[in-house]
Design a protein around this motif. Structure first.
Motif, PDB file in Angstrom:
ATOM      1  N   PRO A  61       4.521   0.455  22.910  1.00  0.00           N
ATOM      2  CA  PRO A  61       5.144   0.713  24.212  1.00  0.00           C
ATOM      3  C   PRO A  61       4.217   1.455  25.169  1.00  0.00           C
ATOM      4  O   PRO A  61       4.236   1.207  26.371  1.00  0.00           O
ATOM      5  CB  PRO A  61       6.370   1.558  23.874  1.00  0.00           C
ATOM      6  N   ALA A  62       3.356   2.360  24.629  1.00  0.00           N
ATOM      7  CA  ALA A  62       2.468   3.149  25.481  1.00  0.00           C
ATOM      8  C   ALA A  62       1.554   2.236  26.292  1.00  0.00           C
ATOM      9  O   ALA A  62       1.329   2.446  27.483  1.00  0.00           O
ATOM     10  CB  ALA A  62       1.652   4.105  24.636  1.00  0.00           C
ATOM     11  N   SER A  63       1.049   1.177  25.647  1.00  0.00           N
ATOM     12  CA  SER A  63       0.078   0.336  26.337  1.00  0.00           C
ATOM     13  C   SER A  63       0.747  -0.574  27.361  1.00  0.00           C
ATOM     14  O   SER A  63       0.095  -1.123  28.238  1.00  0.00           O
ATOM     15  CB  SER A  63      -0.722  -0.488  25.326  1.00  0.00           C
ATOM     16  N   LEU A  64       2.082  -0.734  27.254  1.00  0.00           N
ATOM     17  CA  LEU A  64       2.777  -1.594  28.221  1.00  0.00           C
ATOM     18  C   LEU A  64       3.125  -0.833  29.495  1.00  0.00           C
ATOM     19  O   LEU A  64       3.192  -1.386  30.579  1.00  0.00           O
ATOM     20  CB  LEU A  64       4.075  -2.135  27.609  1.00  0.00           C
ATOM     21  N   ALA A  65       3.361   0.479  29.349  1.00  0.00           N
ATOM     22  CA  ALA A  65       3.825   1.265  30.481  1.00  0.00           C
ATOM     23  C   ALA A  65       2.645   1.930  31.185  1.00  0.00           C
ATOM     24  O   ALA A  65       2.575   3.141  31.278  1.00  0.00           O
ATOM     25  CB  ALA A  65       4.831   2.314  29.999  1.00  0.00           C
ATOM     26  N   SER A  66       1.711   1.133  31.657  1.00  0.00           N
ATOM     27  CA  SER A  66       0.560   1.720  32.343  1.00  0.00           C
ATOM     28  C   SER A  66       0.702   1.510  33.849  1.00  0.00           C
ATOM     29  O   SER A  66       1.797   1.407  34.366  1.00  0.00           O
ATOM     30  CB  SER A  66      -0.733   1.110  31.813  1.00  0.00           C
TER      31      SER A  66
ATOM     32  N   GLY B 174       9.052  -0.194  20.591  1.00  0.00           N
ATOM     33  CA  GLY B 174       9.608   1.126  20.316  1.00  0.00           C
ATOM     34  C   GLY B 174      11.066   1.121  20.721  1.00  0.00           C
ATOM     35  O   GLY B 174      11.806   0.209  20.381  1.00  0.00           O
ATOM     36  N   ALA B 175      11.496   2.139  21.481  1.00  0.00           N
ATOM     37  CA  ALA B 175      12.880   2.163  21.955  1.00  0.00           C
ATOM     38  C   ALA B 175      12.959   1.690  23.399  1.00  0.00           C
ATOM     39  O   ALA B 175      13.994   1.817  24.046  1.00  0.00           O
ATOM     40  CB  ALA B 175      13.442   3.573  21.824  1.00  0.00           C
ATOM     41  N   GLU B 176      11.872   1.133  23.910  1.00  0.00           N
ATOM     42  CA  GLU B 176      11.765   0.847  25.338  1.00  0.00           C
ATOM     43  C   GLU B 176      12.419  -0.467  25.761  1.00  0.00           C
ATOM     44  O   GLU B 176      12.645  -0.696  26.929  1.00  0.00           O
ATOM     45  CB  GLU B 176      10.296   0.806  25.762  1.00  0.00           C
ATOM     46  N   GLY B 177      12.655  -1.347  24.794  1.00  0.00           N
ATOM     47  CA  GLY B 177      13.270  -2.622  25.145  1.00  0.00           C
ATOM     48  C   GLY B 177      12.294  -3.777  25.089  1.00  0.00           C
ATOM     49  O   GLY B 177      11.165  -3.635  24.590  1.00  0.00           O
ATOM     50  N   ASP B 178      12.725  -4.926  25.575  1.00  0.00           N
ATOM     51  CA  ASP B 178      11.977  -6.172  25.474  1.00  0.00           C
ATOM     52  C   ASP B 178      10.578  -6.053  26.084  1.00  0.00           C
ATOM     53  O   ASP B 178      10.442  -5.775  27.281  1.00  0.00           O
ATOM     54  CB  ASP B 178      12.773  -7.260  26.190  1.00  0.00           C
ATOM     55  N   PRO B 179       9.530  -6.272  25.267  1.00  0.00           N
ATOM     56  CA  PRO B 179       8.159  -6.070  25.749  1.00  0.00           C
ATOM     57  C   PRO B 179       7.803  -6.954  26.941  1.00  0.00           C
ATOM     58  O   PRO B 179       7.133  -6.493  27.880  1.00  0.00           O
ATOM     59  CB  PRO B 179       7.284  -6.436  24.542  1.00  0.00           C
ATOM     60  N   GLY B 180       8.267  -8.213  26.927  1.00  0.00           N
ATOM     61  CA  GLY B 180       7.955  -9.118  28.033  1.00  0.00           C
ATOM     62  C   GLY B 180       8.510  -8.597  29.356  1.00  0.00           C
ATOM     63  O   GLY B 180       7.817  -8.590  30.378  1.00  0.00           O
ATOM     64  N   SER B 181       9.770  -8.119  29.326  1.00  0.00           N
ATOM     65  CA  SER B 181      10.382  -7.595  30.551  1.00  0.00           C
ATOM     66  C   SER B 181       9.705  -6.309  31.003  1.00  0.00           C
ATOM     67  O   SER B 181       9.532  -6.066  32.193  1.00  0.00           O
ATOM     68  CB  SER B 181      11.867  -7.313  30.336  1.00  0.00           C
TER      69      SER B 181
ATOM     70  N   MET C 139      -5.880  -5.221  28.106  1.00  0.00           N
ATOM     71  CA  MET C 139      -5.247  -5.986  27.033  1.00  0.00           C
ATOM     72  C   MET C 139      -4.410  -5.041  26.186  1.00  0.00           C
ATOM     73  O   MET C 139      -4.813  -3.909  25.926  1.00  0.00           O
ATOM     74  CB  MET C 139      -6.317  -6.670  26.174  1.00  0.00           C
ATOM     75  N   ALA C 140      -3.216  -5.496  25.771  1.00  0.00           N
ATOM     76  CA  ALA C 140      -2.303  -4.602  25.055  1.00  0.00           C
ATOM     77  C   ALA C 140      -1.522  -5.372  23.998  1.00  0.00           C
ATOM     78  O   ALA C 140      -1.523  -6.607  23.979  1.00  0.00           O
ATOM     79  CB  ALA C 140      -1.340  -3.958  26.047  1.00  0.00           C
ATOM     80  N   GLY C 141      -0.872  -4.625  23.110  1.00  0.00           N
ATOM     81  CA  GLY C 141      -0.042  -5.226  22.067  1.00  0.00           C
ATOM     82  C   GLY C 141       1.427  -5.017  22.388  1.00  0.00           C
ATOM     83  O   GLY C 141       1.821  -3.934  22.814  1.00  0.00           O
ATOM     84  N   ALA C 142       2.247  -6.048  22.153  1.00  0.00           N
ATOM     85  CA  ALA C 142       3.684  -5.945  22.453  1.00  0.00           C
ATOM     86  C   ALA C 142       4.369  -4.925  21.554  1.00  0.00           C
ATOM     87  O   ALA C 142       5.483  -4.504  21.814  1.00  0.00           O
ATOM     88  CB  ALA C 142       4.343  -7.308  22.292  1.00  0.00           C
TER      89      ALA C 142
ATOM     90  N   ALA D 129       6.564  -5.501  30.582  1.00  0.00           N
ATOM     91  CA  ALA D 129       5.293  -5.857  31.207  1.00  0.00           C
ATOM     92  C   ALA D 129       5.534  -6.456  32.591  1.00  0.00           C
ATOM     93  O   ALA D 129       4.834  -6.153  33.553  1.00  0.00           O
ATOM     94  CB  ALA D 129       4.542  -6.841  30.318  1.00  0.00           C
ATOM     95  N   GLU D 130       6.578  -7.284  32.671  1.00  0.00           N
ATOM     96  CA  GLU D 130       6.900  -7.942  33.930  1.00  0.00           C
ATOM     97  C   GLU D 130       7.205  -6.905  35.024  1.00  0.00           C
ATOM     98  O   GLU D 130       6.837  -7.067  36.180  1.00  0.00           O
ATOM     99  CB  GLU D 130       8.110  -8.854  33.697  1.00  0.00           C
ATOM    100  N   LYS D 131       7.871  -5.834  34.618  1.00  0.00           N
ATOM    101  CA  LYS D 131       8.250  -4.789  35.577  1.00  0.00           C
ATOM    102  C   LYS D 131       7.050  -4.126  36.234  1.00  0.00           C
ATOM    103  O   LYS D 131       7.154  -3.608  37.343  1.00  0.00           O
ATOM    104  CB  LYS D 131       9.088  -3.708  34.873  1.00  0.00           C
ATOM    105  N   ARG D 132       5.915  -4.117  35.535  1.00  0.00           N
ATOM    106  CA  ARG D 132       4.703  -3.500  36.083  1.00  0.00           C
ATOM    107  C   ARG D 132       4.251  -4.200  37.365  1.00  0.00           C
ATOM    108  O   ARG D 132       3.501  -3.647  38.140  1.00  0.00           O
ATOM    109  CB  ARG D 132       3.562  -3.526  35.071  1.00  0.00           C
ATOM    110  N   SER D 133       4.687  -5.436  37.562  1.00  0.00           N
ATOM    111  CA  SER D 133       4.165  -6.212  38.688  1.00  0.00           C
ATOM    112  C   SER D 133       5.117  -6.249  39.888  1.00  0.00           C
ATOM    113  O   SER D 133       4.795  -6.857  40.896  1.00  0.00           O
ATOM    114  CB  SER D 133       3.886  -7.645  38.228  1.00  0.00           C
ATOM    115  N   THR D 134       6.279  -5.580  39.782  1.00  0.00           N
ATOM    116  CA  THR D 134       7.306  -5.791  40.815  1.00  0.00           C
ATOM    117  C   THR D 134       6.880  -5.329  42.205  1.00  0.00           C
ATOM    118  O   THR D 134       7.440  -5.755  43.196  1.00  0.00           O
ATOM    119  CB  THR D 134       8.635  -5.095  40.439  1.00  0.00           C
ATOM    120  N   THR D 135       5.877  -4.432  42.316  1.00  0.00           N
ATOM    121  CA  THR D 135       5.497  -3.933  43.648  1.00  0.00           C
ATOM    122  C   THR D 135       4.555  -4.877  44.375  1.00  0.00           C
ATOM    123  O   THR D 135       4.227  -4.642  45.527  1.00  0.00           O
ATOM    124  CB  THR D 135       4.836  -2.544  43.542  1.00  0.00           C
ATOM    125  N   PHE D 136       4.101  -5.934  43.739  1.00  0.00           N
ATOM    126  CA  PHE D 136       3.176  -6.870  44.391  1.00  0.00           C
ATOM    127  C   PHE D 136       3.919  -8.084  44.924  1.00  0.00           C
ATOM    128  O   PHE D 136       4.604  -8.771  44.168  1.00  0.00           O
ATOM    129  CB  PHE D 136       2.099  -7.333  43.405  1.00  0.00           C
TER     130      PHE D 136
END
Ligand SMILES: [Zn+2]
Length: 536
Positions: free
Chosen positions: A89-94, A113-120, A83-86, A122-129
């Motif tokens: 950024p650290a908790s989104l990029a796991s 932070g400077a990383e961009g849209d939190p939803g996108s 579970m993470a907070g939008a 997080a979504e990127k974390r799943s692209t390999t599945f």
């Protein structure tokens, strides 16, 4: 895309439970903030894990020493739930995750932070599945910038159709079909759009049980669901109507109600203010300004053959009265027109209290063809509170910004956030009861005045794929709106303490009717110190 009170959180909870039990995978659940993620874990997830036997066997209690589990990280055979907070950024990029769950995405910051849209992110974390799943659920916000609305837009837009107990016809429950008598919420009922039968909350359980989700657009990879509080088994229709009346008192609370009760986006100025509605509420207060008026400002619009001027009176809470609307014809390139404006702006407005109010501040638009003439006029009149302004048509600009002096006359030129001002004005024109923000109009204003005042609306335009809110004219003439923008800017420049001024003015004894020569206190004693707005 949902309202509140329809079980959204429980649905997300159940999805977690399903994957932990039936189809274990790495799962990432995002809440708007880290704090909300912690609260969600404690108050929603933990009770489910504890009380559901098949889950308590799989997820070790974090209190047991070797569990490796924490509040925001739960391991189970075949996967884990993070579970993470939008806002973090650290908790989104796991690590990569197969299941991404976004709760209340419309409340996420625009950038983690400077990383961009939190939803996108997080979504990127799943692209390999290959068998990834993204689920996002949220109450919407403003049309045009709502993330959930834009996702729903791209989906097959399923709606929940329920059968009428009388005619059996299926329909989507809509606020427009709720009726009540004499503004009394307890009389609230639903009218079937097919047979006109009156439906009450007693009919709801059966309708909900026999309802079904039906897609209203072709499916292209995204299943979308919309539901509102009208369906909630926990909110009776009279309660919904009670909430509506409470929220309707101000544009801000009404916006929240539309988002959280109807689960719909708020059209900022989309539903333009109707000129006819404003025309109907004209009132008569005579030639003297109402006693609530404690400050007078003016806004001047410069046209090729004339000047248009709105003079406004202001009271507590920026409630306002349109005191005068004047058109002076002439050539802005000639002195004569400006001399006439000069004497017009020197005039005082008599208040019912017996005080003569000066025009404490006036803003003149310098953005047209006669910039130099406006500068020339304002250059020697700053001490009288007469300023040149330049409109900037950009969203999220302050109503009046810091002045610049980089012009030939070294004149103090104020940048004006026109879009912001129009949002404020249109929000206030929707206020229907006198009080803070309300606009009062005298009987003298004609239909043309109201049509110009309501001549613009906000629409969504796309620039390189990103949505933006823009103001567009719905008719060619809009000088009244511009003048109102400038008169509001003049008030903001002055930024008087309206409550304090009201208290001071009310302490002045009222003139006796037979007293034909009322004492004329000088206003300078209570208008704000000029230093406040003349200082650099
Ligand atoms: Zn029916």
């Amino acid at each position: 895309m949902t309202s509140a009170q329809v079980g959204k959180t429980e649905i997300i909870n159940n999805i977690c439970g399903y994957f932990i039990h039936q189809d274990p995978a790495p799962i990432l659940l995002i809440q708007p903030t880290l704090e909300l993620a912690e609260t969600w874990s404690k108050d929603r997830l933990s009770p489910m894990l504890r009380d559901t036997e098949v889950l308590s066997d799989l997820v070790r209690d974090p209190r047991s020493r070797d569990s490796g589990n924490t509040l925001l990280y739960k391991r189970f055979p075949g996967g884990h739930l993070t579970m993470a907070g939008a806002n973090s950024p650290a908790s989104l990029a796991s690590r990569p995750v197969r299941i991404v769950l976004l709760d209340e995405e419309d409340r996420y910051p625009n950038s983690a932070g400077a990383e961009g849209d939190p939803g996108s992110l997080a979504e990127k974390r799943s692209t390999t599945f290959w068998n990834r799943l993204l689920l996002t659920a949220s109450t919407p916000t403003v049309a045009g910038s709502s993330k959930i609305a834009s996702r729903y837009e791209r989906s097959d837009q399923r709606k929940y159709f329920v059968p009428c107990p009388h005619c059996g016809e299926k329909q989507v429950l809509m606020w427009g079909n709720i009726r009540f008598v004499d503004k009394d919420p307890s009389t609230a009922h639903y009218v079937c759009e097919h047979c006109g039968a009156i439906l009450t909350d007693k009919d709801k359980p059966r309708m909900l049980a026999e309802g079904e989700w039906i897609a209203t657009k072709p499916f292209d990879g995204i299943a979308g669901f919309h539901i509102s509080e009208l369906y909630s088994p926990w909110v009776r229709w009279p309660e919904l109507v009670r909430g509506f009346f409470k929220a309707k008192r101000s544009p801000e609370t009404f916006k929240t109600w539309v988002n959280t009760s109807l689960g719909e986006t708020w059209e900022e100025g989309g539903e333009t203010v109707e000129a006819d509605m404003l025309l109907k509420r004209k009132e008569s207060w005579g030639t003297e300004a109402p006693e609530e008026v404690v400050v007078v400002t003016a806004g001047v619009d410069v046209q090729n053959d004339r000047l248009e001027i709105e003079t406004k009176g202001w009271g507590v809470g920026e409630e306002s009265w349109s005191l005068d609307y004047k058109v002076i014809y002439g050539d802005p390139a000639q002195d004569q027109l400006w001399n006439e404006l000069d004497s017009y702006l020197q005039r005082t407005v008599k208040s019912k209290i017996g005080v003569h109010l000066n025009i404490a501040c006036a803003c003149i638009d310098s953005g047209g063809h006669y910039t130099q003439a406006v500068y020339e006029f304002c250059r020697t009149r700053a001490m009288r509170g007469i300023f040149a302004i330049k409109g900037l048509s950009m969203a999220a600009k302050p109503l009046v910004g810091r002045p610049t002096r980089n012009n030939r006359h070294k004149l103090r030129l104020y940048p004006l956030g026109v879009d912001t001002a129009k949002e404020v004005i249109y929000g206030r024109l929707r206020i229907t009861e006198p009080g803070p923000g309300y606009y009062h109009f005298p009987t003298e204003r004609d239909k043309e005045y109201f049509e110009q005042l309501t001549a613009e609306k906000q629409v969504t335009r796309y620039h390189k794929g990103t949505a933006r809110r823009e103001w567009v004219k719905t008719r060619s003439r809009n000088e009244v709106l511009d003048c109102n923008v400038y008169a509001l800017a003049a008030l903001k420049l002055l930024s008087p303490d309206l409550e304090q001024l009201t208290a001071t003015m009310q302490a002045i004894p009222k003139p006796k009717p037979e007293n034909t020569t009322p004492t004329k206190p000088t206003q300078s004693a209570w208008i704000p110190k000029m230093d406040n707005w003349l200082g650099d």
